[in-house]
Design a protein around this motif. Sequence first.
Motif, PDB file in Angstrom:
ATOM      1  N   ALA A 121       0.817  -1.084  -0.021  1.00  0.00           N
ATOM      2  CA  ALA A 121      -0.135   0.317  -0.204  1.00  0.00           C
ATOM      3  C   ALA A 121       0.838   1.405  -0.256  1.00  0.00           C
ATOM      4  CB  ALA A 121      -1.082   0.036   1.262  1.00  0.00           C
ATOM      5  N   ILE A 122       1.882   0.920   0.783  1.00  0.00           N
ATOM      6  CA  ILE A 122       2.611   2.447   0.900  1.00  0.00           C
ATOM      7  C   ILE A 122       3.699   2.631  -0.177  1.00  0.00           C
ATOM      8  CG2 ILE A 122       5.099   3.724   2.118  1.00  0.00           C
ATOM      9  CD1 ILE A 122       3.787   1.578   4.149  1.00  0.00           C
ATOM     10  N   MET A 123       3.871   1.049  -1.022  1.00  0.00           N
ATOM     11  CA  MET A 123       4.830   1.244  -2.494  1.00  0.00           C
ATOM     12  C   MET A 123       3.889   2.554  -3.313  1.00  0.00           C
ATOM     13  SD  MET A 123       6.498  -2.554  -2.842  1.00  0.00           S
ATOM     14  CE  MET A 123       5.864  -2.087  -4.309  1.00  0.00           C
ATOM     15  N   GLU A 124       2.085   1.607  -3.396  1.00  0.00           N
ATOM     16  CA  GLU A 124       1.553   2.063  -4.889  1.00  0.00           C
ATOM     17  C   GLU A 124       1.380   4.209  -4.239  1.00  0.00           C
ATOM     18  OE1 GLU A 124       0.706   0.426  -6.725  1.00  0.00           O
ATOM     19  OE2 GLU A 124       1.845  -1.456  -6.239  1.00  0.00           O
ATOM     20  N   GLU A 125       1.316   4.099  -3.126  1.00  0.00           N
ATOM     21  CA  GLU A 125       0.660   5.125  -3.158  1.00  0.00           C
ATOM     22  C   GLU A 125       2.044   5.865  -3.632  1.00  0.00           C
ATOM     23  OE1 GLU A 125      -1.089   8.768  -2.063  1.00  0.00           O
ATOM     24  OE2 GLU A 125      -2.105   6.941  -2.049  1.00  0.00           O
ATOM     25  N   ILE A 126       3.196   6.442  -3.270  1.00  0.00           N
ATOM     26  CA  ILE A 126       4.373   6.523  -3.888  1.00  0.00           C
ATOM     27  C   ILE A 126       4.443   6.646  -4.979  1.00  0.00           C
ATOM     28  CG2 ILE A 126       7.376   6.484  -3.907  1.00  0.00           C
ATOM     29  CD1 ILE A 126       6.992   5.354  -1.124  1.00  0.00           C
ATOM     30  N   ILE A 127       4.213   4.882  -5.943  1.00  0.00           N
ATOM     31  CA  ILE A 127       4.352   5.243  -7.285  1.00  0.00           C
ATOM     32  C   ILE A 127       3.215   6.328  -8.023  1.00  0.00           C
ATOM     33  CG2 ILE A 127       3.432   3.367  -9.558  1.00  0.00           C
ATOM     34  CD1 ILE A 127       4.698   1.259  -6.844  1.00  0.00           C
ATOM     35  N   ARG A 128       2.396   6.631  -7.274  1.00  0.00           N
ATOM     36  CA  ARG A 128       0.664   7.042  -7.785  1.00  0.00           C
ATOM     37  C   ARG A 128       1.023   8.380  -7.939  1.00  0.00           C
ATOM     38  NH1 ARG A 128      -2.496  10.651  -6.242  1.00  0.00           N
ATOM     39  NH2 ARG A 128      -1.330  10.336  -4.762  1.00  0.00           N
ATOM     40  N   GLU A 173      11.572  -1.422  -8.349  1.00  0.00           N
ATOM     41  CA  GLU A 173      12.755  -1.300  -7.698  1.00  0.00           C
ATOM     42  C   GLU A 173      12.327  -1.314  -5.907  1.00  0.00           C
ATOM     43  OE1 GLU A 173      16.140   1.174  -9.294  1.00  0.00           O
ATOM     44  OE2 GLU A 173      15.177   2.563  -7.928  1.00  0.00           O
ATOM     45  N   LEU A 174      11.589  -0.271  -5.721  1.00  0.00           N
ATOM     46  CA  LEU A 174      10.025   0.084  -4.572  1.00  0.00           C
ATOM     47  C   LEU A 174      10.238  -1.590  -3.443  1.00  0.00           C
ATOM     48  CD1 LEU A 174       8.421   2.488  -4.980  1.00  0.00           C
ATOM     49  CD2 LEU A 174       9.890   2.410  -4.141  1.00  0.00           C
ATOM     50  N   GLY A 175      10.392  -2.715  -4.620  1.00  0.00           N
ATOM     51  CA  GLY A 175       9.805  -4.021  -3.714  1.00  0.00           C
ATOM     52  C   GLY A 175      11.221  -4.802  -3.207  1.00  0.00           C
ATOM     53  N   THR A 176      11.851  -4.277  -3.603  1.00  0.00           N
ATOM     54  CA  THR A 176      13.651  -4.125  -3.505  1.00  0.00           C
ATOM     55  C   THR A 176      13.895  -4.283  -2.170  1.00  0.00           C
ATOM     56  OG1 THR A 176      15.276  -2.975  -4.330  1.00  0.00           O
ATOM     57  CG2 THR A 176      14.128  -5.332  -5.610  1.00  0.00           C
ATOM     58  N   TYR A 177      13.265  -2.775  -1.688  1.00  0.00           N
ATOM     59  CA  TYR A 177      13.896  -1.932  -0.717  1.00  0.00           C
ATOM     60  C   TYR A 177      13.244  -2.802   0.672  1.00  0.00           C
ATOM     61  CZ  TYR A 177      14.750   1.860  -3.325  1.00  0.00           C
ATOM     62  OH  TYR A 177      15.340   2.858  -4.452  1.00  0.00           O
ATOM     63  N   SER A 178      14.063  -2.931   1.674  1.00  0.00           N
ATOM     64  CA  SER A 178      13.524  -2.910   3.313  1.00  0.00           C
ATOM     65  C   SER A 178      12.399  -2.468   3.800  1.00  0.00           C
ATOM     66  CB  SER A 178      15.137  -2.649   3.971  1.00  0.00           C
ATOM     67  OG  SER A 178      15.248  -1.549   4.312  1.00  0.00           O
ATOM     68  N   ASP A 179      12.036  -2.543   4.806  1.00  0.00           N
ATOM     69  CA  ASP A 179      10.878  -1.740   5.231  1.00  0.00           C
ATOM     70  C   ASP A 179      11.620   0.183   6.057  1.00  0.00           C
ATOM     71  OD1 ASP A 179       9.337  -3.577   5.605  1.00  0.00           O
ATOM     72  OD2 ASP A 179       9.143  -3.838   7.172  1.00  0.00           O
ATOM     73  N   LYS A 180      12.925  -0.430   6.420  1.00  0.00           N
ATOM     74  CA  LYS A 180      13.092   0.784   7.206  1.00  0.00           C
ATOM     75  C   LYS A 180      14.510   1.860   5.378  1.00  0.00           C
ATOM     76  CE  LYS A 180      16.111   3.773  10.029  1.00  0.00           C
ATOM     77  NZ  LYS A 180      16.443   3.157  10.291  1.00  0.00           N
ATOM     78  N   LEU A 195      11.954   1.829   2.494  1.00  0.00           N
ATOM     79  CA  LEU A 195      11.198   2.197   1.898  1.00  0.00           C
ATOM     80  C   LEU A 195      10.482   3.906   2.772  1.00  0.00           C
ATOM     81  CD1 LEU A 195       8.792   2.030  -0.261  1.00  0.00           C
ATOM     82  CD2 LEU A 195       7.918   0.369   1.267  1.00  0.00           C
ATOM     83  N   ALA A 196      10.712   3.539   3.779  1.00  0.00           N
ATOM     84  CA  ALA A 196      10.360   4.659   5.075  1.00  0.00           C
ATOM     85  C   ALA A 196      10.917   6.025   4.815  1.00  0.00           C
ATOM     86  CB  ALA A 196      10.234   4.074   6.501  1.00  0.00           C
ATOM     87  N   LEU A 197      11.879   5.324   4.880  1.00  0.00           N
ATOM     88  CA  LEU A 197      12.709   6.522   4.066  1.00  0.00           C
ATOM     89  C   LEU A 197      12.420   7.548   2.906  1.00  0.00           C
ATOM     90  CD1 LEU A 197      16.632   5.763   5.172  1.00  0.00           C
ATOM     91  CD2 LEU A 197      14.917   7.905   6.585  1.00  0.00           C
ATOM     92  N   TYR A 198      12.208   6.556   2.014  1.00  0.00           N
ATOM     93  CA  TYR A 198      12.333   7.358   0.533  1.00  0.00           C
ATOM     94  C   TYR A 198      11.043   7.677   0.601  1.00  0.00           C
ATOM     95  CZ  TYR A 198      12.126   7.244  -4.427  1.00  0.00           C
ATOM     96  OH  TYR A 198      11.322   7.778  -5.903  1.00  0.00           O
ATOM     97  N   GLY A 199       9.512   7.208   1.598  1.00  0.00           N
ATOM     98  CA  GLY A 199       8.934   7.713   1.393  1.00  0.00           C
ATOM     99  C   GLY A 199       8.267   8.509   1.720  1.00  0.00           C
ATOM    100  N   ARG A 200       8.958   9.588   2.943  1.00  0.00           N
ATOM    101  CA  ARG A 200       9.339  10.212   3.619  1.00  0.00           C
ATOM    102  C   ARG A 200       9.438  10.911   3.037  1.00  0.00           C
ATOM    103  NH1 ARG A 200      10.418   7.638   8.542  1.00  0.00           N
ATOM    104  NH2 ARG A 200      12.550   7.556   8.434  1.00  0.00           N
ATOM    105  N   TYR A 201      10.701  11.002   1.726  1.00  0.00           N
ATOM    106  CA  TYR A 201      11.694  12.407   0.897  1.00  0.00           C
ATOM    107  C   TYR A 201      10.400  12.440  -0.010  1.00  0.00           C
ATOM    108  CZ  TYR A 201      14.601  12.815  -2.629  1.00  0.00           C
ATOM    109  OH  TYR A 201      15.049  13.945  -3.644  1.00  0.00           O
TER     110      TYR A 201
END
Length: 830
Positions: free
Chosen positions: A727-734, A776-783, A785-791
């Motif tokens: 869900a987090i990935m898809e919001e970033i992708i959107r 690419e996002l699917g290879t990220y760890s939770d940590k 992905l959280a950093l990338y999402g906040r960015y």
Amino acid sequence: MQKHIKKGTAMDIRQIMEELNQMFLSGKTQEIEAFLEEKCKEAGERGEFDVLPVLYNEMIGLYRETGQYDKSIGYCHDAIELLEGLGYEDTVPFATTLLNVANAHRAAGLLEESYLYYQRVFPIYSAKLEPDDVYFASLYNNLSLLYQEKQEFDKAKEQLLKALDIVKKKENMAFEVAVTYANLANTCIALDENDIAIEYANEAVRIFEEINVDDAHYSAAVAALGGLYYKKAEYEQAIEMFEKSRNCVEKYLGTENTQYQRLTENIEYIQELMRGKDVSDIMNQTQEHDTDMEKWISGIQLCRSYYEAYGKPMIETQFPDYKDKIAVGLVGKGSDCFGFDDEYSRDHDYGPRFVMWVTAKTYEEIGEALQQAYEKLPTSYQGVERIETFHGRDRAGVMAIEEFYKKLLGADLFDNPSIQDWLEVEEYALAAATNGEVFTDAEGIFTSYRNKLKAYYPKAVWYRRLAQAAALFSQNGQYNMPRMLKRGQFVAAELAKAECMKQAMKLQYLLNHQYAPHDKWLYKGLELQAAKEQTVNGQQLCGLIEQLSGIAVLPDTADYLMTVVEAIAQIFAEYLTTENIVEAANPYLDANTQEMIFRSDALIQAGDIMQMHATQMLAPNDRTAIIEALALEITKAEFEAFDKVQNEGGRASCQNNWHTFKIMRMSQYKTWTEDMLMQYLYEFKTNLAIGRNMIEEKYARMMESTAPEKYAEFADRLPEISQEKRAIMEEIIRLQVSWMEEFAAKYPKLADNARFIHTSEDMPYDTSYETYLRGELGTYSDKMLALYGRYVVACATAGENLAQKIMGNTIEYYGYLNFEEAQEGYPEML
């Protein structure tokens, strides 16, 4: 040139001040400086010169209250220059700014300068205001504080009476009246006018209680009243007042502070007196003690005042041509330089003194004569005699700037120092080189050296120091101490406990980006940090360390000892994780050192890359250059991993195209933050070391769209992605797809030469931007992905199009100045 206020200002100063007040009320003191700096920068860039003076005045007050006097004085000059440029010299706002400037100089110990600024206020107020205006009351009150600093208490009293005469006649000024009475009481005590002091103090307390105020002003007034009753031997009233003051201190500051302890000591002392001790003898002792305390002045204040009284006139009269080439202050070894001195500090290497720093050239010209002139100055000042020993002979007088720093540090850290150079310098030496105060430095050379050190460790060194302290904490407190206790080796266990406490304190200094002083001052410094609320869990940590110190090392205390040690470890583990220092900290702190060393090594390697690719040497803390170097380090690691990817149809042509691969990946990574780059580099290399190729995995995940039947054959072997993470990935992708759509609409030719945008456009050998990003996002760890999402969210909040930022880097690599030029030449670009 006169500045012009921009019309239709977009900045709402009322809103800014409301936000600022909320930050103060919420205790977010650490955020206030950054908030004000940002608003000052914004106002300057927009040319909103009506907002800037208000912000500058706030900065002056903030830095004055936090003891950062150099910064406070800097903003004083900025504020005056700005208002003069706006043509405000004869206005009340200008005079009020001058009053703020005078207060800042007074706080910094620049008493003569402060007096001159106060005097500049009078003619403006007199021309613009009525004689009984409250602005005058504020001026009189502040001027009285200057006279108190100068020990001219009769003049201070005169100003306070003028202020009182004004505020007593005004409505809704009960608080100001009470504060003025309290100040008058203390001034009269200094004048030995105790009877009138009691009247003033009683009136202050009465008003404070009437308006239901029990802040620091009230506490001080009540304590002063207690002292006066004590001098009159009215002990019951004295105890009552001291207890009121102590209750107030406990309410707002707690019990773990010197103010609370001193009031408790006063109460207990008087109670003993009332139980039948020799009153006359104790009265004499106490009066002597009170006299000493009234005379007490901190070493740094004493030395600054001594310089103003003797040093400054000596330099100006005997060396007028060099007065702007001589920096003066008190920096270096000694408790007074750190602000840790007390009555016990006066037995050696203490007293009225100062250091004069000059360049090697100036030292050659006047060094000897300047030293001789210094030695002729009085060695006694304000009742304090200078005491010098053999070990303290290098703590005052004339010194060449570079030699001063080299001698103090034992190394040269100013000529492109290496990581090893930094590691070889003792931390307490760095603390000594950046402590104290610089009273004057017109040339700025000494201060520029000092500021390089105050910028703190290069981050690679910081990570290594953190790793070292964490390892030693664990080895001593979490491993050696319990084992020694089990063996009955209590002396060894005691040593391990002491080292564990020491390393915990050093770790705290490191996390607060402050150099740790000598061991004897470690805890004192932490207490002061915690009191200023400039710490990571400071008060909690100080309490645990003090608790650990008080536990005897015995067979039956082992569990208690380890409970406290683990509580300290948990504080650090949580902080290491939340601040992205490590991915997920282990409470056994030594287990985190490998990751911290990895990050240090990565930055060292990035520094090597910077040197290889730069035309000139870059500073070790140049964040932009380090980001580019880290981005290149990741790109190289990825290309090596990409080379190992096995494709169904054989080796892909792009696997042999380092040039294009580098541009595409660097364009993306240069937009990232340093924390993101460090985290991804750590994950990528750590995974690769255990056989997980994130590049190969990324392309495998893309096949869910481009080759679903083939993907189904190995999908169960890929690391599972939770529904929450998807869900987090898809919001970033959107968000990122919308940015790419926006970019394509604006620059269609450039977009046509890139990937298709949408997954719906995927073909077996042509993957879309959306599908590539999902892989690419699917290879990220939770940590990660959280950093990338906040960015990504931060970019959206700031109105930045991340796709356009990345493409901006790409066209720059291809030699285009802007998007328009690239749009015209796009066939040659890719």
